[in-house]
Write a protein that holds these residues in place. Structure first.
Motif, PDB file in Angstrom:
ATOM      1  N   GLY A 280       1.895  -4.603   1.436  1.00 36.67           N
ATOM      2  CA  GLY A 280       2.042  -3.152   1.576  1.00 36.67           C
ATOM      3  C   GLY A 280       0.843  -2.390   1.039  1.00 36.67           C
ATOM      4  N   ILE A 281       0.274  -2.881  -0.046  1.00 37.88           N
ATOM      5  CA  ILE A 281      -0.924  -2.251  -0.618  1.00 37.88           C
ATOM      6  C   ILE A 281      -2.085  -2.385   0.355  1.00 37.88           C
ATOM      7  N   GLY A 282      -2.222  -3.553   0.985  1.00 33.72           N
ATOM      8  CA  GLY A 282      -3.259  -3.742   1.995  1.00 33.72           C
ATOM      9  C   GLY A 282      -3.109  -2.768   3.149  1.00 33.72           C
ATOM     10  N   LYS A 283      -1.890  -2.576   3.606  1.00 36.90           N
ATOM     11  CA  LYS A 283      -1.632  -1.612   4.693  1.00 36.90           C
ATOM     12  C   LYS A 283      -1.986  -0.197   4.257  1.00 36.90           C
ATOM     13  N   LEU A 284      -1.719   0.122   3.012  1.00 44.37           N
ATOM     14  CA  LEU A 284      -2.050   1.441   2.483  1.00 44.37           C
ATOM     15  C   LEU A 284      -3.563   1.644   2.417  1.00 44.37           C
ATOM     16  N   ILE A 285      -4.289   0.627   1.987  1.00 42.92           N
ATOM     17  CA  ILE A 285      -5.752   0.719   1.892  1.00 42.92           C
ATOM     18  C   ILE A 285      -6.372   1.044   3.237  1.00 42.92           C
ATOM     19  N   LYS A 286      -5.824   0.492   4.320  1.00 43.47           N
ATOM     20  CA  LYS A 286      -6.386   0.718   5.657  1.00 43.47           C
ATOM     21  C   LYS A 286      -6.438   2.193   6.034  1.00 43.47           C
ATOM     22  N   GLN A 287      -5.662   3.014   5.377  1.00 43.64           N
ATOM     23  CA  GLN A 287      -5.633   4.446   5.678  1.00 43.64           C
ATOM     24  C   GLN A 287      -6.756   5.221   4.980  1.00 43.64           C
ATOM     25  N   TYR A 288      -7.537   4.554   4.124  1.00 43.04           N
ATOM     26  CA  TYR A 288      -8.559   5.219   3.317  1.00 43.04           C
ATOM     27  C   TYR A 288      -9.944   4.632   3.575  1.00 43.04           C
ATOM     28  N   ASP A 289     -10.970   5.446   3.325  1.00 38.21           N
ATOM     29  CA  ASP A 289     -12.351   4.994   3.461  1.00 38.21           C
ATOM     30  C   ASP A 289     -12.765   4.109   2.285  1.00 38.21           C
ATOM     31  N   VAL A 290     -12.349   4.495   1.097  1.00 40.76           N
ATOM     32  CA  VAL A 290     -12.699   3.768  -0.123  1.00 40.76           C
ATOM     33  C   VAL A 290     -11.415   3.541  -0.914  1.00 40.76           C
ATOM     34  N   ALA A 291     -11.272   2.340  -1.460  1.00 38.94           N
ATOM     35  CA  ALA A 291     -10.100   2.045  -2.297  1.00 38.94           C
ATOM     36  C   ALA A 291     -10.573   1.369  -3.572  1.00 38.94           C
ATOM     37  N   MET A 292     -10.133   1.890  -4.685  1.00 39.64           N
ATOM     38  CA  MET A 292     -10.408   1.291  -5.992  1.00 39.64           C
ATOM     39  C   MET A 292      -9.058   1.111  -6.676  1.00 39.64           C
ATOM     40  N   LEU A 293      -8.712  -0.143  -6.909  1.00 40.35           N
ATOM     41  CA  LEU A 293      -7.417  -0.461  -7.494  1.00 40.35           C
ATOM     42  C   LEU A 293      -7.582  -0.960  -8.923  1.00 40.35           C
ATOM     43  N   GLN A 294      -6.566  -0.705  -9.714  1.00 43.59           N
ATOM     44  CA  GLN A 294      -6.541  -1.205 -11.084  1.00 43.59           C
ATOM     45  C   GLN A 294      -5.380  -2.183 -11.221  1.00 43.59           C
ATOM     46  N   GLU A 295      -5.493  -3.078 -12.183  1.00 47.98           N
ATOM     47  CA  GLU A 295      -4.494  -4.088 -12.506  1.00 47.98           C
ATOM     48  C   GLU A 295      -4.193  -5.011 -11.325  1.00 47.98           C
ATOM     49  N   VAL A 296      -5.261  -5.444 -10.682  1.00 49.57           N
ATOM     50  CA  VAL A 296      -5.159  -6.499  -9.671  1.00 49.57           C
ATOM     51  C   VAL A 296      -5.649  -7.756 -10.375  1.00 49.57           C
ATOM     52  N   TRP A 297      -4.743  -8.397 -11.059  1.00 48.95           N
ATOM     53  CA  TRP A 297      -5.107  -9.568 -11.854  1.00 48.95           C
ATOM     54  C   TRP A 297      -5.079 -10.810 -10.978  1.00 48.95           C
ATOM     55  N   CYS A 298      -5.772 -10.722  -9.847  1.00 50.31           N
ATOM     56  CA  CYS A 298      -5.955 -11.829  -8.899  1.00 50.31           C
ATOM     57  C   CYS A 298      -4.652 -12.417  -8.418  1.00 50.31           C
ATOM     58  N   SER A 299      -3.606 -11.652  -8.470  1.00 51.74           N
ATOM     59  CA  SER A 299      -2.336 -12.104  -7.944  1.00 51.74           C
ATOM     60  C   SER A 299      -2.172 -11.548  -6.543  1.00 51.74           C
ATOM     61  N   GLN A 300      -2.141 -12.439  -5.590  1.00 51.26           N
ATOM     62  CA  GLN A 300      -1.914 -12.064  -4.197  1.00 51.26           C
ATOM     63  C   GLN A 300      -3.050 -11.248  -3.578  1.00 51.26           C
TER      64      GLN A 300
END
Length: 114
Positions: free
Chosen positions: A45-65
């Motif tokens: 779902g987060i990946g699908k959300l990112i597709k709607q934006y030009d730039v995405a910076m995420l926090q607390e992506v501790w390499c899970s999934q």
């Protein structure tokens, strides 16, 4: 009559997503820590959300999934090399410890590199 001198590219605004996603290492996921459950579907779902934006910076992506996020965005976005998944959550987790990106993840539309 006024002439519109703006091109389509000049009138487009940059869309930016910044989001604390709380994707913790798989080893920390349990029934006790209920806020961590459903990480696979959340990452998709987060990946699908990112597709709607030009730039995405995420926090607390501790390499899970992270590979699930990348499956969603790989056609439209460039993933910053420091954050790109190695395809295995354990290897991704170990690399996170070694390189210390601090749980950050970044991607931007491929058209910005052309």
């Amino acid at each position: 009559m006024e002439a519109n001198t703006k091109t389509q590219d000049q009138s487009r605004l940059l869309s930016v997503l910044t989001y604390n996603v709380y994707l913790v290492p798989d080893i920390m996921v349990s029934e006790v820590c209920f806020t961590c459950t459903n990480q696979k579907s959340r990452a998709t779902g987060i990946g699908k959300l990112i597709k709607q934006y030009d730039v995405a910076m995420l926090q607390e992506v501790w390499c899970s999934q992270t590979s699930r996020i990348e499956q969603e965005i790989m056609r439209s976005h460039q993933i910053l090399s420091l954050y790109k998944s190695l395809g295995n959550t354990m290897f991704d987790f170990l690399r996170t410890i070694r390189t210390k990106p601090g749980g950050l993840y970044g991607a931007f539309r491929k058209e910005f590199t052309e």
